[in-house]
Design a protein around this motif. Structure first.
Motif, mmCIF file in Angstrom:
data_model
loop_
_atom_site.group_PDB
_atom_site.id
_atom_site.type_symbol
_atom_site.label_atom_id
_atom_site.label_comp_id
_atom_site.label_asym_id
_atom_site.label_seq_id
_atom_site.Cartn_x
_atom_site.Cartn_y
_atom_site.Cartn_z
ATOM 1 N N PHE A 20 0.827 -1.210 0.000
ATOM 2 C CA PHE A 20 0.000 0.000 0.000
ATOM 3 C C PHE A 20 0.862 1.262 0.000
ATOM 4 C CE2 PHE A 20 -3.257 -2.947 1.306
ATOM 5 C CZ PHE A 20 -4.461 -2.352 0.993
ATOM 6 N N ASP A 21 1.990 1.203 0.676
ATOM 7 C CA ASP A 21 2.773 2.415 0.962
ATOM 8 C C ASP A 21 4.263 2.079 0.852
ATOM 9 O OD1 ASP A 21 3.719 4.827 1.986
ATOM 10 O OD2 ASP A 21 3.245 4.333 4.066
ATOM 11 N N GLU A 23 7.026 3.574 0.254
ATOM 12 C CA GLU A 23 8.080 4.372 0.918
ATOM 13 C C GLU A 23 7.871 4.505 2.415
ATOM 14 O OE1 GLU A 23 6.845 6.234 -2.097
ATOM 15 O OE2 GLU A 23 8.310 5.054 -3.215
ATOM 16 N N LEU A 25 5.509 6.088 4.286
ATOM 17 C CA LEU A 25 5.260 7.467 4.713
ATOM 18 C C LEU A 25 4.059 7.565 5.656
ATOM 19 C CD1 LEU A 25 5.709 9.248 1.246
ATOM 20 C CD2 LEU A 25 7.346 9.194 3.135
ATOM 21 N N LEU A 26 3.129 6.598 5.553
ATOM 22 C CA LEU A 26 1.877 6.694 6.309
ATOM 23 C C LEU A 26 1.997 6.154 7.729
ATOM 24 C CD1 LEU A 26 -0.879 5.714 3.741
ATOM 25 C CD2 LEU A 26 -1.028 7.640 5.317
ATOM 26 N N ARG A 48 5.910 -2.479 -6.676
ATOM 27 C CA ARG A 48 5.142 -1.323 -6.270
ATOM 28 C C ARG A 48 3.772 -1.317 -6.960
ATOM 29 N NH1 ARG A 48 7.171 4.909 -6.498
ATOM 30 N NH2 ARG A 48 5.050 5.660 -6.631
ATOM 31 N N LEU B 69 -2.140 13.986 0.294
ATOM 32 C CA LEU B 69 -1.368 12.735 0.284
ATOM 33 C C LEU B 69 -0.489 12.651 -0.963
ATOM 34 C CD1 LEU B 69 -3.887 10.115 1.746
ATOM 35 C CD2 LEU B 69 -1.864 11.072 2.827
ATOM 36 N N HIS B 73 3.494 12.374 -0.865
ATOM 37 C CA HIS B 73 4.139 11.249 -1.531
ATOM 38 C C HIS B 73 5.202 11.748 -2.513
ATOM 39 C CE1 HIS B 73 4.144 7.926 -4.645
ATOM 40 N NE2 HIS B 73 4.584 7.351 -3.551
ATOM 41 N N ILE B 184 -1.692 6.613 -0.321
ATOM 42 C CA ILE B 184 -0.621 7.601 -0.207
ATOM 43 C C ILE B 184 -0.359 8.268 -1.559
ATOM 44 C CG2 ILE B 184 1.212 5.882 -0.553
ATOM 45 C CD1 ILE B 184 1.439 8.924 1.813
ATOM 46 N N GLU B 185 -0.678 7.565 -2.650
ATOM 47 C CA GLU B 185 -0.500 8.178 -3.976
ATOM 48 C C GLU B 185 -1.646 9.117 -4.335
ATOM 49 O OE1 GLU B 185 -0.031 4.575 -4.128
ATOM 50 O OE2 GLU B 185 1.977 4.310 -4.965
ATOM 51 N N GLY B 215 -3.689 3.714 4.385
ATOM 52 C CA GLY B 215 -4.414 4.758 3.676
ATOM 53 C C GLY B 215 -5.230 5.536 4.686
#
Lengths: 50, 436
Positions: A20-21, A23, A25-26, A48, B69, B73, B184-185, B215
């Motif tokens: 889902f993420d 890198e 970051l979340l 990815r 987001l 990102h 995130i995208e 998310g």
């Protein structure tokens, strides 16, 4: 988390996170032990998401 | 002690550029960068830990969440989602290099459908706000965290929150039908739907309880249920923690599912009675709040069965509530329990372990022994029916030695929970508190 789960189990969960993420970051720095708090980087790392 | 990663230096030096970038995406007043106004966001319900964020944004629409987001990102900036900031495990604790996305302005109920029994709400609607929107028609939203007056449904999704009445109705995951999730995208996904179970993989199962790591949920479709005809609570007082624990195991073991089955020990009873005046038995070592619901005949039958089981554990007293007011006072004491402990101790750590109910007597004895060993008082208040423990360890955060001892005590309790076949979080989430 290390008491509850084995390294393999933790790694499987980190792969879900990475899908889902990629890198991380979340809300990173939560849930996983700090040392494990980076994107999963095994040889068969998940591609990815598009 | 919890550990946080080092902030990204390349993000910190771009602070002004990040602020400017966010301002382009959001309306006036939705981006907070002034240190005085950032201060309220530096911590959450786990207030022993604090960290000022890089910025706070307060989006008003799903599209704005997506834009923020996408921007984060593209710029490699970390994000911390936040609801009402009531997390007891530090789930909304910021990072120095992170943008906090506060969901509180997205507080609209979008649709209520009584025929198909669902409601669509935005993430910033409070837990109790959902029930508030449907109670006039005789419906309610079941999961009821003690913070339900403040906590938001978006945060409930993150932590898969539970509450006293989840024994009968299940936790958040059992009461959510659909989620609009922003990745995130910046992609907007629709997961689930308006009915239980949809075709294909169970994406909701992955997202609910993912602690804001996969998310951000912006719109949620929840089940609403018909409110019961009536409810009645009873108090059962016992001479010791272990015997009360054994009684819980016996009630559950008999196949009866009360709508709630709560446990309080002596320190908790005294702290709660002092402010709620609920008629709690002050001579007891342990007390159970047992609530049943349904028609009067059903309530009578269930209470009769439960009284019979309790009688086998040498109770000091058994008292059935005689009025709605009396029941409300009983619950006021329980739901205000954490605040009540705050009146008698400068700080406390609220643990959140789960154990098989049959091991309750042994686990409570071990916690009592640890309390003596660490020299720290502990109050036990928890959802006994589903084995969800909330030992509150009292300590003084201004004394580093006391804090260190409290953390070690807490860790030992959670290890014990895992050892007896349980797990380290029931409903508060892993957050930063249990990550180690």
């Amino acid at each position: 988390m290390r008491v509850q789960f084995t390294e393999i189990e933790l790694e499987q969960q980190r792969r879900v996170k990475s899908a889902f993420d990629p890198e991380w970051l979340l809300n990173t720095a939560k849930v996983f032990p700090l040392q494990a708090n980076t994107p999963s980087a095994g040889p068969d790392d998940l591609p990815r998401a598009a | 002690m919890i550990a946080l990663p080092l902030p990204k230096a390349d993000v910190l030096i771009r602070r002004d550029a990040v602020h400017a970038g966010l301002r382009v995406l959001l309306p006036e007043g939705c981006v907070i960068t002034d240190p005085t106004r950032l201060k309220p966001y530096e911590t959450d319900g786990l207030s022993a830990y604090r960290q000022m964020p890089l910025a706070v944004v307060l989006p008003e629409t799903t599209e704005q969440v997506a834009a923020v987001l996408r921007f984060c990102h593209e710029n490699g900036v970390r994000v911390v989602p936040r609801g009402a900031g009531t997390s007891l495990s530090g789930g909304a604790l910021p990072l120095a290099d992170a943008v906090v996305i506060g969901m509180m302005r997205m507080n609209q109920v979008i649709e209520v459908n009584y025929r198909d029994r669902y409601a669509v709400v935005r993430a910033g609607v409070t837990n109790l706000g959902i029930t508030g929107a449907v109670e006039a028609e005789g419906f309610f939203y079941a999961p009821d965290p003690s913070s339900q007056l403040a906590c938001m449904i978006g945060g409930n999704i993150g932590m898969n929150s539970g509450g006293a009445h989840c024994l009968k109705y299940g936790v958040t995951a059992n009461n959510v039908l659909g989620v609009r999730l922003v990745t995130i995208e910046g992609e907007i996904l629709e997961l689930g739907g308006t009915h239980l179970d949809t075709a294909g993989y169970d994406w909701l199962g992955i997202v609910i309880g993912s602690e804001g790591q996969l998310g951000i949920a912006t719109e949620i479709t929840v089940r609403i249920l018909r409110a019961p005809e009536g409810t009645r609570a009873m108090l059962a007082a016992f001479e010791g923690n272990e015997v009360a624990g054994a009684c819980v195991a016996a009630i559950i073991g008999s196949g009866i599912i009360p709508v709630a089955l709560e446990f309080m020990d002596r320190p908790a009873i005294h702290a709660c009675e002092a402010f709620a005046h609920a008629g709690y038995p002050l001579d007891a070592e342990a007390m159970l709040i047992i609530e049943v619901e349904g028609s009067v005949a059903e309530q009578d039958w269930l209470l009769g069965q439960i009284k019979e089981i309790c009688a086998g554990f040498n109770p000091i007293s058994l008292k059935v509530s005689q009025s709605a007011e009396e029941s409300a006072a009983i619950w006021k004491g329980r739901k205000g329990a954490f605040g009540a402990i705050g009146r008698i101790s400068p700080d406390y750590l609220c643990m959140d372990g789960v154990i098989p109910t049959s091991t309750l007597p042994m686990v409570l004895r071990r916690i009592g022994e640890m309390s003596v060993q660490y020299g720290l008082q502990v109050a036990n208040i928890f959802h006994a029916g589903d084995g969800n423990l909330h030992p509150l360890i009292m300590f003084d955060a201004n004394d580093p030695a006391s804090m260190h001892k409290a953390e070690a005590f807490g860790a030992e309790i959670l290890c014990l929970c895992v050892e007896v076949g349980g797990c380290l979080t029931g409903e508060h989430g892993v957050g930063v508190e249990n990550a180690i």
